[in-house]
Design a protein around this motif. Structure first.
Motif, PDB file in Angstrom:
ATOM      1  N   LEU A  25     -18.138  63.875 -47.969  1.00 19.24           N
ATOM      2  CA  LEU A  25     -18.940  63.239 -46.886  1.00 19.24           C
ATOM      3  C   LEU A  25     -19.883  64.239 -46.277  1.00 19.24           C
ATOM      4  CD1 LEU A  25     -15.313  62.152 -45.311  1.00 19.24           C
ATOM      5  CD2 LEU A  25     -17.080  60.485 -46.419  1.00 19.24           C
ATOM      6  N   LYS A  26     -21.134  63.664 -45.949  1.00 17.04           N
ATOM      7  CA  LYS A  26     -21.775  64.418 -45.273  1.00 17.04           C
ATOM      8  C   LYS A  26     -23.126  63.422 -44.477  1.00 17.04           C
ATOM      9  CE  LYS A  26     -25.345  68.035 -45.613  1.00 17.04           C
ATOM     10  NZ  LYS A  26     -25.925  69.361 -46.353  1.00 17.04           N
ATOM     11  N   SER A  27     -23.365  63.859 -43.093  1.00 13.11           N
ATOM     12  CA  SER A  27     -24.365  63.139 -42.676  1.00 13.11           C
ATOM     13  C   SER A  27     -25.616  63.618 -42.496  1.00 13.11           C
ATOM     14  CB  SER A  27     -23.774  62.763 -41.137  1.00 13.11           C
ATOM     15  OG  SER A  27     -22.738  61.947 -41.237  1.00 13.11           O
ATOM     16  N   TYR A  28     -26.615  62.933 -42.564  1.00 12.63           N
ATOM     17  CA  TYR A  28     -27.963  63.488 -42.477  1.00 12.63           C
ATOM     18  C   TYR A  28     -28.904  62.729 -41.271  1.00 12.63           C
ATOM     19  CZ  TYR A  28     -27.184  65.270 -47.073  1.00 12.63           C
ATOM     20  OH  TYR A  28     -26.749  65.741 -48.367  1.00 12.63           O
ATOM     21  N   LYS A  29     -29.529  63.534 -40.595  1.00 11.88           N
ATOM     22  CA  LYS A  29     -30.110  62.929 -39.479  1.00 11.88           C
ATOM     23  C   LYS A  29     -31.795  62.895 -39.560  1.00 11.88           C
ATOM     24  CE  LYS A  29     -26.477  63.597 -36.397  1.00 11.88           C
ATOM     25  NZ  LYS A  29     -25.960  63.535 -34.883  1.00 11.88           N
ATOM     26  N   PHE A  30     -32.415  62.073 -38.992  1.00 11.22           N
ATOM     27  CA  PHE A  30     -34.148  61.926 -39.134  1.00 11.22           C
ATOM     28  C   PHE A  30     -34.623  61.611 -37.798  1.00 11.22           C
ATOM     29  CE2 PHE A  30     -31.848  61.146 -43.250  1.00 11.22           C
ATOM     30  CZ  PHE A  30     -32.744  61.947 -44.178  1.00 11.22           C
ATOM     31  N   ASP A  31     -35.995  62.035 -38.042  1.00 14.06           N
ATOM     32  CA  ASP A  31     -36.598  61.676 -36.729  1.00 14.06           C
ATOM     33  C   ASP A  31     -37.088  60.310 -36.527  1.00 14.06           C
ATOM     34  OD1 ASP A  31     -36.496  64.375 -35.944  1.00 14.06           O
ATOM     35  OD2 ASP A  31     -38.480  64.704 -36.999  1.00 14.06           O
ATOM     36  N   THR A  32     -37.051  59.519 -37.853  1.00 17.24           N
ATOM     37  CA  THR A  32     -37.550  58.049 -37.635  1.00 17.24           C
ATOM     38  C   THR A  32     -36.526  57.295 -38.656  1.00 17.24           C
ATOM     39  OG1 THR A  32     -39.080  57.981 -39.214  1.00 17.24           O
ATOM     40  CG2 THR A  32     -40.096  58.657 -37.202  1.00 17.24           C
ATOM     41  N   TYR A  33     -36.369  56.031 -38.340  1.00 18.95           N
ATOM     42  CA  TYR A  33     -35.639  55.202 -39.337  1.00 18.95           C
ATOM     43  C   TYR A  33     -36.073  55.192 -40.584  1.00 18.95           C
ATOM     44  CZ  TYR A  33     -33.349  50.891 -40.873  1.00 18.95           C
ATOM     45  OH  TYR A  33     -32.403  50.034 -41.697  1.00 18.95           O
ATOM     46  N   MET A  34     -37.350  55.152 -40.679  1.00 19.99           N
ATOM     47  CA  MET A  34     -38.067  55.124 -42.054  1.00 19.99           C
ATOM     48  C   MET A  34     -37.994  56.296 -42.909  1.00 19.99           C
ATOM     49  SD  MET A  34     -38.903  51.809 -42.736  1.00 19.99           S
ATOM     50  CE  MET A  34     -39.630  52.264 -44.158  1.00 19.99           C
ATOM     51  N   GLU A  35     -37.813  57.480 -42.137  1.00 21.43           N
ATOM     52  CA  GLU A  35     -37.558  58.649 -42.920  1.00 21.43           C
ATOM     53  C   GLU A  35     -36.198  58.729 -43.480  1.00 21.43           C
ATOM     54  OE1 GLU A  35     -37.881  62.057 -40.153  1.00 21.43           O
ATOM     55  OE2 GLU A  35     -40.129  62.013 -40.269  1.00 21.43           O
ATOM     56  N   GLY A  36     -35.073  57.957 -42.846  1.00 22.18           N
ATOM     57  CA  GLY A  36     -34.028  57.869 -43.375  1.00 22.18           C
ATOM     58  C   GLY A  36     -33.741  56.961 -44.640  1.00 22.18           C
ATOM     59  N   ILE A  37     -34.672  55.755 -44.539  1.00 26.80           N
ATOM     60  CA  ILE A  37     -34.704  54.863 -45.537  1.00 26.80           C
ATOM     61  C   ILE A  37     -35.577  55.423 -46.879  1.00 26.80           C
ATOM     62  CG2 ILE A  37     -35.964  52.569 -46.260  1.00 26.80           C
ATOM     63  CD1 ILE A  37     -33.460  52.435 -44.358  1.00 26.80           C
ATOM     64  N   GLU A  38     -36.462  56.355 -46.605  1.00 24.03           N
ATOM     65  CA  GLU A  38     -37.198  56.936 -47.828  1.00 24.03           C
ATOM     66  C   GLU A  38     -36.190  58.065 -48.551  1.00 24.03           C
ATOM     67  OE1 GLU A  38     -40.512  58.905 -46.075  1.00 24.03           O
ATOM     68  OE2 GLU A  38     -41.424  56.990 -45.662  1.00 24.03           O
ATOM     69  N   PHE A  39     -35.139  58.786 -47.570  1.00 23.26           N
ATOM     70  CA  PHE A  39     -34.272  59.625 -48.120  1.00 23.26           C
ATOM     71  C   PHE A  39     -33.364  58.706 -49.167  1.00 23.26           C
ATOM     72  CE2 PHE A  39     -30.229  61.832 -47.436  1.00 23.26           C
ATOM     73  CZ  PHE A  39     -30.571  62.914 -48.071  1.00 23.26           C
ATOM     74  N   VAL A  40     -32.943  57.524 -48.642  1.00 23.66           N
ATOM     75  CA  VAL A  40     -32.055  56.708 -49.551  1.00 23.66           C
ATOM     76  C   VAL A  40     -32.657  56.367 -50.679  1.00 23.66           C
ATOM     77  CG1 VAL A  40     -30.704  54.529 -49.512  1.00 23.66           C
ATOM     78  CG2 VAL A  40     -30.653  55.815 -47.494  1.00 23.66           C
ATOM     79  N   GLN A  41     -33.858  56.039 -50.632  1.00 23.22           N
ATOM     80  CA  GLN A  41     -34.507  55.588 -51.997  1.00 23.22           C
ATOM     81  C   GLN A  41     -34.631  56.844 -52.985  1.00 23.22           C
ATOM     82  OE1 GLN A  41     -38.311  54.306 -50.163  1.00 23.22           O
ATOM     83  NE2 GLN A  41     -37.652  52.268 -50.732  1.00 23.22           N
ATOM     84  N   LYS A  42     -34.678  58.139 -52.542  1.00 15.39           N
ATOM     85  CA  LYS A  42     -34.564  59.186 -53.205  1.00 15.39           C
ATOM     86  C   LYS A  42     -33.059  59.487 -53.834  1.00 15.39           C
ATOM     87  CE  LYS A  42     -38.368  61.530 -51.273  1.00 15.39           C
ATOM     88  NZ  LYS A  42     -38.623  62.734 -50.317  1.00 15.39           N
ATOM     89  N   ILE A  43     -32.167  59.216 -53.213  1.00 13.44           N
ATOM     90  CA  ILE A  43     -30.796  59.387 -53.403  1.00 13.44           C
ATOM     91  C   ILE A  43     -30.743  58.248 -54.607  1.00 13.44           C
ATOM     92  CG2 ILE A  43     -28.339  58.959 -52.881  1.00 13.44           C
ATOM     93  CD1 ILE A  43     -28.972  59.867 -49.933  1.00 13.44           C
ATOM     94  N   ALA A  44     -31.056  57.159 -54.361  1.00 16.49           N
ATOM     95  CA  ALA A  44     -30.732  55.914 -55.517  1.00 16.49           C
ATOM     96  C   ALA A  44     -31.481  56.515 -56.412  1.00 16.49           C
ATOM     97  CB  ALA A  44     -31.547  54.641 -54.829  1.00 16.49           C
ATOM     98  N   ILE A  45     -32.696  57.097 -56.858  1.00 15.44           N
ATOM     99  CA  ILE A  45     -33.078  57.556 -57.859  1.00 15.44           C
ATOM    100  C   ILE A  45     -32.544  58.573 -58.721  1.00 15.44           C
ATOM    101  CG2 ILE A  45     -35.232  58.734 -58.977  1.00 15.44           C
ATOM    102  CD1 ILE A  45     -36.718  57.102 -56.867  1.00 15.44           C
TER     103      ILE A  45
END
Length: 89
Positions: A25-45
């Motif tokens: 398990l690991k948590s990642y923090k971002f400055d904005t909500y959308m940065e987190g969503i972009e990160f999730v999209q990269k994880i999905a790929i």
């Protein structure tokens, strides 16, 4: 092949991953909500490329990732490789 908790910690604890209940398990923090969503999209790929898919929880500026092998009921080399790949995103 399953990896022992000792090997998992040796490989990933310095990167902020924790082993618990047969998953990493690991948590990642971002400055904005959308940065987190972009990160999730990269994880999905990346997950599709590895054919190994983590569980992802999306919160406000925080993404929690957990990885396990459901087939093997624990953490495998494939799990550790995916975790390392996610850290490189």
């Amino acid at each position: 092949m399953l990896i022992s908790p000792e090997e998992i910690n040796k490989s990933l604890s310095s990167r902020g991953w924790q082993y618990s209940n047969k998953e990493i398990l690991k948590s990642y923090k971002f400055d904005t909500y959308m940065e987190g969503i972009e990160f999730v999209q990269k994880i999905a790929i990346l997950a599709e490329r590895h054919n190994h898919h983590p569980d992802i929880h999306i919160g406000w500026c925080k993404i929690d990732v957990s990885i396990t092998s459901h087939e093997m009921s624990g953490v495998t080399t494939k799990c550790v490789n995916l975790a390392t790949g996610i850290d490189l995103l």
